[in-house]
Design a protein around this motif. Structure first.
Motif, mmCIF file in Angstrom:
data_model
loop_
_atom_site.group_PDB
_atom_site.id
_atom_site.type_symbol
_atom_site.label_atom_id
_atom_site.label_comp_id
_atom_site.label_asym_id
_atom_site.label_seq_id
_atom_site.Cartn_x
_atom_site.Cartn_y
_atom_site.Cartn_z
ATOM 1 N N LYS A 155 -6.611 -3.000 -1.194
ATOM 2 C CA LYS A 155 -6.162 -4.272 -1.764
ATOM 3 C C LYS A 155 -7.297 -4.815 -2.611
ATOM 4 C CE LYS A 155 -3.815 -8.576 -0.601
ATOM 5 N NZ LYS A 155 -3.355 -9.466 0.503
ATOM 6 N N TRP A 170 -5.177 3.395 0.438
ATOM 7 C CA TRP A 170 -4.905 2.283 -0.479
ATOM 8 C C TRP A 170 -5.893 1.155 -0.242
ATOM 9 C CZ3 TRP A 170 -1.157 2.473 -4.288
ATOM 10 C CH2 TRP A 170 -0.355 3.619 -4.256
ATOM 11 N N PRO A 213 0.800 -1.227 0.000
ATOM 12 C CA PRO A 213 0.000 0.000 0.000
ATOM 13 C C PRO A 213 0.834 1.279 0.000
ATOM 14 C CG PRO A 213 0.073 -0.914 2.199
ATOM 15 C CD PRO A 213 0.823 -1.877 1.322
ATOM 16 N N TRP A 265 -2.347 -3.878 -4.580
ATOM 17 C CA TRP A 265 -2.816 -2.653 -3.942
ATOM 18 C C TRP A 265 -2.939 -1.525 -4.950
ATOM 19 C CZ3 TRP A 265 -4.128 -2.207 1.255
ATOM 20 C CH2 TRP A 265 -3.833 -3.324 2.059
#
Length: 199
Positions: free
Chosen positions: A112, A110, A84, A122
């Motif tokens: 995922k 961020w 991230p 990410w």
């Protein structure tokens, strides 16, 4: 020999000017390096941000849907990284705007994400949209004018075709593909959960 009372303010001014220029230069370098991790002005205008949500949810939080949740790619080019942040290497680059992805985790700005094939990475939240889309799976699928198997067929879509998800109820979902709205069985697409109804 210069007067100290004038030299010190002049030195302080020059030092301040140098620091400001250095900060501007560093900011420019940062934004250039992260350009592929941010949408263009047109893309930002075209679709709602991921945190703004998409359709009206039934039985889910209106403020922020829980994890996991489906969103779509907001940009025509999306860097997916191994972690991230921009300090992590790019694992893949998606070149398909509106592709549905599943958000499985969050860290600051961020997200995922997981794609239809199960690949994960990410992406910055600014590259994701709350607009819901789905992708045709399996084989060529028939879409109908209403949510019933005996309804009138409107179009046929090949695997990999992406359309906007308009509504889902029971075993059916309404999609907009090539400006045609039609119904398809929920289990023939990827981008919606089995128990997720919305309109």
């Amino acid at each position: 020999m210069p007067d100290r009372t004038t030299a010190r303010p002049r030195f302080a001014f020059l030092l301040t000017l140098f620091v400001c220029l250095a900060m501007i230069g560093g900011a420019a370098l940062f934004f250039t390096a992260g350009a592929a991790d941010a949408p263009t002005a047109d893309e930002a205008k075209d679709a709602p941000a991921e945190d703004e949500g998409g359709a009206k949810w039934i039985g889910r939080s209106a403020e922020r849907p829980p994890l996991p949740r489906f969103v779509s790619l907001r940009s025509a080019e999306v860097n997916v990284r191994t972690g991230p942040g921009t300090r992590y290497p790019v694992a893949a680059i998606y070149n398909r705007k509106d592709l549905p992805v599943e958000v499985t985790a969050e860290y600051e700005n961020w997200r995922k994400i997981r794609d239809v094939e199960g690949a994960e990475g990410w992406a910055h939240m600014s590259l994701l949209s709350g607009r819901r889309t789905a992708i045709i799976q399996g084989e060529v699928r028939t879409l109908y004018n209403r949510p019933a198997a005996d309804a009138v067929p409107l179009l046929r879509a090949e695997p990999g075709v992406v359309g906007r998800l308009m509504a889902c109820e029971r075993n059916w979902c309404e999609m907009d593909i090539a400006n045609t709205r039609a119904w398809i069985r929920r289990d023939e697409i990827w981008g919606v959960y089995p128990d997720e109804d919305f309109h």
